[in-house]
Design a protein around this motif. Structure first.
Motif: not given
Length: 83
Positions: A26, A28-29, A32-35, A37
């Motif tokens: 993914l 996000s892996d 990261g999970k910063n929306e 970005t």
């Protein structure tokens, strides 16, 4: 051009920030999970290596900078000659 061709999902790889993603990995892996970005990803045929990097400065901007520096250099020459 590659953009007009249809790429086969089995022979295509996803590239982000000069690194190839493994199948099933993914975004996000890795990022990261910063929306907020912003991610620019490119598809490339597998085995062809990373896609070509885009120039930092566009051709028009480069020409304008070269003209500016040339004028500045000429101006400095004229100033040096007058002194």
């Amino acid at each position: 051009t590659i953009g007009n061709e249809i790429l086969d999902k089995n022979s295509t790889s996803l590239w982000v920030a000069g690194k190839e993603f493994q199948r099933g990995q993914l975004v996000s892996d890795r990022l990261g999970k910063n929306e907020k970005t912003k991610v620019i990803a490119k598809l490339q045929k597998s085995g062809e290596g990373p896609p070509a990097r885009e120039p930092i400065v566009s051709e028009e901007e480069r020409k304008a900078m070269m003209a500016h520096y040339f004028k500045r250099q000429e101006e400095l020459k004229r100033l040096a000659e007058s002194e």
